[in-house]
Design an enzyme around this catalytic site. Structure first.
Site, PDB file in Angstrom:
ATOM      1  N   ASP A 115      36.192  53.121  43.781  1.00 49.17           N
ATOM      2  CA  ASP A 115      35.908  52.402  42.505  1.00 49.17           C
ATOM      3  C   ASP A 115      36.263  53.250  41.267  1.00 49.17           C
ATOM      4  O   ASP A 115      36.711  52.738  40.148  1.00 49.17           O
ATOM      5  CB  ASP A 115      34.399  51.864  42.308  1.00 49.17           C
ATOM      6  CG  ASP A 115      34.562  50.788  43.498  1.00 49.17           C
ATOM      7  OD1 ASP A 115      35.504  49.891  43.633  1.00 49.17           O
ATOM      8  OD2 ASP A 115      33.354  50.127  43.712  1.00 49.17           O
ATOM      9  N   ASN A 121      34.160  47.719  33.391  1.00 43.08           N
ATOM     10  CA  ASN A 121      32.721  47.299  33.914  1.00 43.08           C
ATOM     11  C   ASN A 121      31.666  47.101  32.903  1.00 43.08           C
ATOM     12  O   ASN A 121      31.049  45.970  32.790  1.00 43.08           O
ATOM     13  CB  ASN A 121      32.345  48.550  35.050  1.00 43.08           C
ATOM     14  CG  ASN A 121      32.584  48.249  36.573  1.00 43.08           C
ATOM     15  OD1 ASN A 121      33.413  47.185  36.793  1.00 43.08           O
ATOM     16  ND2 ASN A 121      32.471  49.247  37.292  1.00 43.08           N
ATOM     17  N   ASP A 170      14.879  52.886  28.330  1.00 43.02           N
ATOM     18  CA  ASP A 170      15.500  54.066  28.650  1.00 43.02           C
ATOM     19  C   ASP A 170      17.036  53.740  28.178  1.00 43.02           C
ATOM     20  O   ASP A 170      17.708  54.833  28.083  1.00 43.02           O
ATOM     21  CB  ASP A 170      15.642  54.533  29.867  1.00 43.02           C
ATOM     22  CG  ASP A 170      14.198  54.923  30.343  1.00 43.02           C
ATOM     23  OD1 ASP A 170      13.278  55.343  29.509  1.00 43.02           O
ATOM     24  OD2 ASP A 170      13.963  55.308  31.459  1.00 43.02           O
ATOM     25  N   THR A 196      28.395  43.714  39.254  1.00 42.17           N
ATOM     26  CA  THR A 196      28.276  44.042  40.565  1.00 42.17           C
ATOM     27  C   THR A 196      28.086  45.485  40.655  1.00 42.17           C
ATOM     28  O   THR A 196      28.010  46.135  41.590  1.00 42.17           O
ATOM     29  CB  THR A 196      29.137  43.631  41.579  1.00 42.17           C
ATOM     30  OG1 THR A 196      30.539  43.814  41.003  1.00 42.17           O
ATOM     31  CG2 THR A 196      29.249  42.241  41.914  1.00 42.17           C
ATOM     32  N   TYR A 245      26.402  48.880  37.668  1.00 42.74           N
ATOM     33  CA  TYR A 245      25.058  49.208  37.255  1.00 42.74           C
ATOM     34  C   TYR A 245      24.368  48.158  36.896  1.00 42.74           C
ATOM     35  O   TYR A 245      23.009  48.300  37.269  1.00 42.74           O
ATOM     36  CB  TYR A 245      25.670  50.254  35.792  1.00 42.74           C
ATOM     37  CG  TYR A 245      24.351  50.991  35.426  1.00 42.74           C
ATOM     38  CD1 TYR A 245      23.170  51.090  35.945  1.00 42.74           C
ATOM     39  CD2 TYR A 245      24.542  51.769  34.255  1.00 42.74           C
ATOM     40  CE1 TYR A 245      22.058  51.909  35.495  1.00 42.74           C
ATOM     41  CE2 TYR A 245      23.382  52.626  33.682  1.00 42.74           C
ATOM     42  CZ  TYR A 245      22.148  52.424  34.380  1.00 42.74           C
ATOM     43  OH  TYR A 245      21.086  53.132  33.735  1.00 42.74           O
ATOM     44  N   SER A 246      24.727  47.287  36.381  1.00 44.00           N
ATOM     45  CA  SER A 246      23.739  46.110  35.879  1.00 44.00           C
ATOM     46  C   SER A 246      23.127  45.492  36.936  1.00 44.00           C
ATOM     47  O   SER A 246      21.837  45.154  37.060  1.00 44.00           O
ATOM     48  CB  SER A 246      24.682  45.026  35.257  1.00 44.00           C
ATOM     49  OG  SER A 246      23.769  44.033  34.737  1.00 44.00           O
ATOM     50  N   SER A 259      22.460  47.068  39.711  1.00 44.42           N
ATOM     51  CA  SER A 259      21.125  47.930  40.206  1.00 44.42           C
ATOM     52  C   SER A 259      19.868  47.935  39.557  1.00 44.42           C
ATOM     53  O   SER A 259      18.738  48.411  39.988  1.00 44.42           O
ATOM     54  CB  SER A 259      21.716  49.563  40.299  1.00 44.42           C
ATOM     55  OG  SER A 259      21.931  49.804  38.847  1.00 44.42           O
TER      56      SER A 259
END
Length: 291
Positions: free
Chosen positions: A72, A146, A176, A187, A189-190, A192
């Protein structure tokens, strides 16, 4: 068909896949051009000199399709190079998950046969644009397929992100960080940090805080024509901006503006592959460990 090959460093156990790719393109009588850095890596690391018709320089617009060979990260870097030329990208996964890739390493022959028969379609994926009210040059960081993340620096205390939507004050995130994601990035970082998943065709963006200092703060979905304005407070007077994983320091005292880019990324899709199938196969969607 004029094909551009973009790739990145890989392990030797993937060399047979790459050799097979070039061989298959030769049998299809493709006109093949290779990214200079990828060519140099193959020659220096493995002594492999692929048979091509030349290297890809700055004339991306002459290509019909680009093949992104890797994971990716490779796909995202490829998208940043060719999106303004409206060239479709076909992802060939030689990495681990390869969520953006349309073909695995064992499916290359079938995928390329379909490509040359015209059995594919192209999806337009929206992108994010970053700028500031101070005219900062975010060169190399101003576009994202992304997500764009505003993050605290390592070992620093949380930051406060005053957020305005279309000029109206929305909220102040004490956290943070904050991730602004496209449907494609839903699908990544968001996801996760427990963000919702969006279909690629959705016309929305996600605002998702990272470790917020309040239990009442949740991710929110906004229309993709929303102008998102962020004013960051930090005890260190600095913070990080990450655009598709590429990060740089940024100082406080400015208004960051994130909006939908006029550029899009065009992704080649196979007729027999759907987003739902990808969720099931690559994210093991709904799989029961007891089965």
């Amino acid at each position: 068909m004029r094909i551009g090959i973009f790739g990145s460093d890989c392990k030797e156990d993937k060399l047979h896949v790459i050799k097979g790719l070039f061989y298959k393109l030769k049998t299809l009588n493709a006109e093949v051009y290779i990214q200079p850095s990828f060519q140099s890596f193959l020659e220096q690391a493995f002594g492999f000199e692929p048979e091509t018709d030349g290297i890809v320089e700055n004339n991306y617009y002459t290509l019909d399709i680009v093949l992104s060979v890797g994971g990716d990260g490779t796909f995202l870097r490829t998208a940043m190079l060719v999106n303004e030329y409206d060239i479709p990208i076909l992802g060939i996964n030689t990495g681990r998950l390869g969520f953006l890739a349309e073909s695995g390493s064992t499916q290359i022959d079938d995928t390329l046969d379909e490509l040359f028969r015209g059995e594919f379609y192209v999806e337009e994926r929206s992108m994010l644009q970053l700028r500031s009210d101070k005219g900062d040059d975010f060169s190399g960081f101003d576009l994202a397929l992304n997500d764009i993340a505003i993050m605290k620096r390592d070992n620093s205390s949380m930051i406060t992100i005053h957020t305005y939507l279309n000029g109206d004050y929305f909220t102040s995130y004490r956290a943070d960080g904050l991730v602004v994601a496209t449907p494609t990035g839903s699908t990544a970082y968001s996801m996760s940090i427990n963000g919702p998943l969006l279909l690629p065709q959705n016309h929305n963006f996600i605002l998702n805080p990272v470790a917020p200092h309040s239990l009442t703060v949740r991710p929110i979905i906004v229309p993709d024509d929303t102008k998102i304005m962020l004013n960051v407070e930090s005890r260190s007077n600095s913070f990080l901006i990450a655009s598709d994983g590429r990060s740089q320091d940024c100082s406080t005292g400015k208004m960051l503006i994130i909006s939908k880019s006029k550029n899009t990324t065009r992704i080649v899709k196979r007729f027999n592959h759907t987003f739902y199938q990808t969720l099931r196969e690559k994210l093991m969607w709904g799989r029961d460990a007891r089965s």
